[in-house]
Scaffold this motif. Structure first.
Motif, PDB file in Angstrom:
ATOM      1  N   UNK A 294      21.987  -9.142  -5.936  1.00  0.00           N
ATOM      2  CA  UNK A 294      20.546  -8.146  -5.597  1.00  0.00           C
ATOM      3  C   UNK A 294      19.296  -9.290  -5.156  1.00  0.00           C
ATOM      4  N   UNK A 295      19.391 -10.738  -6.001  1.00  0.00           N
ATOM      5  CA  UNK A 295      18.555 -12.158  -5.629  1.00  0.00           C
ATOM      6  C   UNK A 295      19.533 -12.195  -3.987  1.00  0.00           C
ATOM      7  N   UNK A 296      20.393 -12.680  -3.682  1.00  0.00           N
ATOM      8  CA  UNK A 296      20.941 -12.721  -2.422  1.00  0.00           C
ATOM      9  C   UNK A 296      20.194 -11.905  -1.586  1.00  0.00           C
ATOM     10  N   UNK A 297      20.076 -10.833  -1.119  1.00  0.00           N
ATOM     11  CA  UNK A 297      19.499 -10.098  -0.870  1.00  0.00           C
ATOM     12  C   UNK A 297      18.175  -9.885  -0.319  1.00  0.00           C
ATOM     13  N   UNK A 298      17.312 -10.071  -1.953  1.00  0.00           N
ATOM     14  CA  UNK A 298      16.497 -10.083  -1.605  1.00  0.00           C
ATOM     15  C   UNK A 298      15.354 -11.263  -1.121  1.00  0.00           C
ATOM     16  N   UNK A 299      16.055 -12.846  -0.760  1.00  0.00           N
ATOM     17  CA  UNK A 299      16.284 -13.932  -0.421  1.00  0.00           C
ATOM     18  C   UNK A 299      16.375 -13.169   1.133  1.00  0.00           C
ATOM     19  N   UNK A 300      17.185 -12.663   1.373  1.00  0.00           N
ATOM     20  CA  UNK A 300      17.526 -12.991   2.937  1.00  0.00           C
ATOM     21  C   UNK A 300      16.632 -11.965   3.255  1.00  0.00           C
ATOM     22  N   UNK A 301      15.913 -11.253   2.888  1.00  0.00           N
ATOM     23  CA  UNK A 301      14.918  -9.913   2.966  1.00  0.00           C
ATOM     24  C   UNK A 301      13.998 -10.551   4.196  1.00  0.00           C
ATOM     25  N   UNK A 302      13.409 -10.396   4.913  1.00  0.00           N
ATOM     26  CA  UNK A 302      12.353 -10.986   5.859  1.00  0.00           C
ATOM     27  C   UNK A 302      10.695 -10.177   6.179  1.00  0.00           C
ATOM     28  N   UNK A 303       9.789 -10.623   6.450  1.00  0.00           N
ATOM     29  CA  UNK A 303       8.754  -9.450   6.196  1.00  0.00           C
ATOM     30  C   UNK A 303       8.942  -9.266   7.779  1.00  0.00           C
ATOM     31  N   UNK A 304       9.379  -7.853   8.195  1.00  0.00           N
ATOM     32  CA  UNK A 304       8.755  -7.560   9.612  1.00  0.00           C
ATOM     33  C   UNK A 304       7.175  -7.421  10.392  1.00  0.00           C
ATOM     34  N   UNK A 305       6.324  -7.559   9.572  1.00  0.00           N
ATOM     35  CA  UNK A 305       5.181  -8.177   9.674  1.00  0.00           C
ATOM     36  C   UNK A 305       4.355  -6.597   9.938  1.00  0.00           C
ATOM     37  N   UNK A 306       4.531  -5.679   9.217  1.00  0.00           N
ATOM     38  CA  UNK A 306       3.641  -4.472   8.967  1.00  0.00           C
ATOM     39  C   UNK A 306       2.826  -4.776   8.761  1.00  0.00           C
ATOM     40  N   UNK A 307       3.250  -5.573   6.776  1.00  0.00           N
ATOM     41  CA  UNK A 307       1.692  -5.631   6.409  1.00  0.00           C
ATOM     42  C   UNK A 307       1.867  -7.424   5.832  1.00  0.00           C
ATOM     43  N   UNK A 308       0.478  -7.761   6.061  1.00  0.00           N
ATOM     44  CA  UNK A 308       0.040  -8.776   5.600  1.00  0.00           C
ATOM     45  C   UNK A 308       0.712  -9.375   4.100  1.00  0.00           C
ATOM     46  N   UNK A 309       0.956 -10.557   4.423  1.00  0.00           N
ATOM     47  CA  UNK A 309       1.058 -11.233   2.176  1.00  0.00           C
ATOM     48  C   UNK A 309       0.064 -10.781   1.557  1.00  0.00           C
ATOM     49  N   UNK A 310       0.286  -9.781   0.403  1.00  0.00           N
ATOM     50  CA  UNK A 310      -1.030 -10.567  -0.554  1.00  0.00           C
ATOM     51  C   UNK A 310      -1.452 -10.938  -1.130  1.00  0.00           C
ATOM     52  N   UNK A 311      -3.031 -11.222  -1.046  1.00  0.00           N
ATOM     53  CA  UNK A 311      -3.566 -12.558  -2.076  1.00  0.00           C
ATOM     54  C   UNK A 311      -2.544 -12.797  -3.240  1.00  0.00           C
ATOM     55  N   UNK A 312      -3.192 -13.764  -4.400  1.00  0.00           N
ATOM     56  CA  UNK A 312      -2.502 -13.295  -5.923  1.00  0.00           C
ATOM     57  C   UNK A 312      -3.135 -12.547  -6.268  1.00  0.00           C
ATOM     58  N   UNK A 313      -5.270 -12.430  -6.053  1.00  0.00           N
ATOM     59  CA  UNK A 313      -5.217 -11.342  -6.372  1.00  0.00           C
ATOM     60  C   UNK A 313      -5.362  -9.449  -6.106  1.00  0.00           C
ATOM     61  N   UNK A 314      -5.648 -10.041  -4.933  1.00  0.00           N
ATOM     62  CA  UNK A 314      -4.714  -8.434  -4.277  1.00  0.00           C
ATOM     63  C   UNK A 314      -2.922  -8.289  -5.312  1.00  0.00           C
ATOM     64  N   UNK A 315      -1.888  -9.303  -5.378  1.00  0.00           N
ATOM     65  CA  UNK A 315      -1.100  -9.005  -5.722  1.00  0.00           C
ATOM     66  C   UNK A 315      -1.346  -8.037  -7.545  1.00  0.00           C
ATOM     67  N   UNK A 316      -2.108  -9.056  -8.231  1.00  0.00           N
ATOM     68  CA  UNK A 316      -2.565  -8.617  -9.376  1.00  0.00           C
ATOM     69  C   UNK A 316      -3.162  -7.176  -9.842  1.00  0.00           C
ATOM     70  N   UNK A 317      -3.818  -7.274  -8.783  1.00  0.00           N
ATOM     71  CA  UNK A 317      -4.732  -5.381  -8.424  1.00  0.00           C
ATOM     72  C   UNK A 317      -3.566  -4.625  -8.500  1.00  0.00           C
ATOM     73  N   UNK A 318      -2.489  -5.229  -7.154  1.00  0.00           N
ATOM     74  CA  UNK A 318      -1.537  -4.218  -7.304  1.00  0.00           C
ATOM     75  C   UNK A 318      -0.945  -4.052  -8.360  1.00  0.00           C
ATOM     76  N   UNK A 319       0.062  -4.746  -9.217  1.00  0.00           N
ATOM     77  CA  UNK A 319       0.222  -4.620 -10.759  1.00  0.00           C
ATOM     78  C   UNK A 319      -0.306  -3.932 -10.932  1.00  0.00           C
ATOM     79  N   UNK A 320      -1.663  -3.400 -11.383  1.00  0.00           N
ATOM     80  CA  UNK A 320      -2.001  -2.899 -12.817  1.00  0.00           C
ATOM     81  C   UNK A 320      -2.167  -1.551 -11.258  1.00  0.00           C
ATOM     82  N   UNK A 321      -2.178  -1.100  -9.955  1.00  0.00           N
ATOM     83  CA  UNK A 321      -2.194  -0.179 -10.153  1.00  0.00           C
ATOM     84  C   UNK A 321      -0.314   0.312 -10.052  1.00  0.00           C
TER      85      UNK A 321
END
Length: 386
Positions: free
Chosen positions: A190-217
């Protein structure tokens, strides 16, 4: 609890009931059922994570192993915790852990500020506690405990891990090796598959603050979803539905999860993915679309701010140029050097001779060629002599 829950493979029957919590905040009915399930060998409950609620007054005869993770406030408290094992008279094991500062240092004078602080903390511990966590062949933990309680020590079989490390040591090492192999087989693909997976530019990469909010949600979504699934298992935490390490992985890689297939790679090992993966994907889509709108608003605002800054700079530069022009018009014209101009005009000669005397240098200028100028001066001198 979260870590232990992640260790249990999904194919084990009754996986959700292998590890349970026990503390004074639980309801009385929950605690009674937990004790009953633990004493019943037909149940799947094998591990209980307990607070000091289990230290006094709780008698479970079939406890084979006790692990004490924290520093006990007194030798008596340590005795009560380790004494939970083997109350039915059968062999049992007690394992105690302590922080590194409890370990005795061989140097008589510890060097460094941290070493000196650790020494001060060790000196505040009871002597028997220091002896317990720093055993030697001549003073093992059992010897220190019996000596503290006024009992006579007699070396017997399976006294402690200092005198009889086997078979516990080899068995524990073999078990650790098996778990390490299990983790490699479970996580590496799974780790290798996750590393090989790249974004398709559908979404922007969240900032650190956004990731913290996403974790709470995501934690809120997990709790609400588990509340509708758990039924009568009110005391079971929502980590049973989604382990914490999977939730953190989703929060960190949410910008990659644009399709159900991609989300499945990120959620590898999640037992409820088939039934709730699509629901989670729709929930993530709403959040990530909102994040995209925030990025677009920031870009528009940034462009507007840059345009306003450029206009301000142009206006300021134009104003500075106008100010310089006005100052130049107002300033008086001054000569570069003080000068005195003398005009010598002989009586009978037409050429004009101009002599300019400047501060710091002398300059002779004539309107006629040098030869004529010289003859004119000689003629003027003769007339003056006559």
């Amino acid at each position: 609890m979260q870590f232990l829950d992640s260790l249990i493979p999904g194919h084990i029957p009754g996986k959700d009931n292998v590890v349970k919590l026990y503390n004074s905040m639980m309801s009385i009915d929950y605690r009674k059922k937990l004790i009953s399930d633990y004493q019943d060998s037909s149940k799947s409950l094998r591990v209980v994570i307990a607070t000091d609620t289990c230290t006094y007054g709780l008698d479970l005869p079939n406890v084979r192993r006790v692990i004490v993770f924290d520093m006990c406030p007194s030798p008596e408290n340590l005795k009560q915790k380790t004494g939970r094992a083997g109350r039915d008279g059968k062999p049992a094991i007690a394992i105690t852990f302590a922080p590194t500062w409890v370990r005795e240092v061989e140097d008589s004078e510890p060097k460094g500020k941290q070493a000196q602080e650790d020494l001060k903390r060790r000196c505040k511990l009871p002597l028997v506690t220091r002896q317990w966590y720093n055993p030697t062949p001549s003073l093992c933990p059992r010897f220190a405990d019996l000596q503290y309680n006024g009992e006579v020590f007699c070396l017997c079989k399976d006294c402690c891990s200092i005198h009889f490390p086997e078979p516990e040591e080899s068995r524990d090492l073999a078990m650790v090796a098996r778990w390490a192999q299990h983790f490699d087989e479970l996580t590496n693909p799974a780790g290798e598959r996750v590393k090989q997976l790249r974004t398709d530019h559908t979404y922007h990469e969240p900032t650190r603050q956004m990731k913290g909010s996403l974790e709470k949600l995501l934690s809120r979504w997990r709790s609400n979803t588990w509340a509708s699934l758990r039924g009568s298992r009110i005391g079971d935490p929502p980590n049973i539905f989604m382990p914490q390490h999977i939730l953190l992985r989703i929060a960190d890689r949410a910008h990659i999860c644009s399709t159900l297939e991609r989300l499945g790679v990120i959620c590898d090992g999640w037992e409820y993915f088939e039934s709730h993966g699509a629901i989670l994907l729709r929930y993530l889509e709403e959040i990530m679309v909102g994040f995209n709108e925030m990025f677009e608003e920031d870009e528009v605002g940034k462009s507007e701010r840059e345009g306003m800054e450029d206009e301000d700079e142009d206006e300021q530069r134009l104003q500075e140029e106008q100010d310089v022009t006005v100052e130049q018009q107002r300033a008086p014209v001054l000569p570069t050097a003080r000068s005195i101009r003398l005009v010598l005009q002989p009586k009978n000669q037409t050429p004009n001779v101009e002599v300019t005397v400047c501060t710091g240098k002398r300059d002779l200028r004539s309107t006629e060629p040098p030869t004529q100028n010289k003859r004119a001066r000689k003629a003027a001198n003769k007339e003056n002599e006559q």
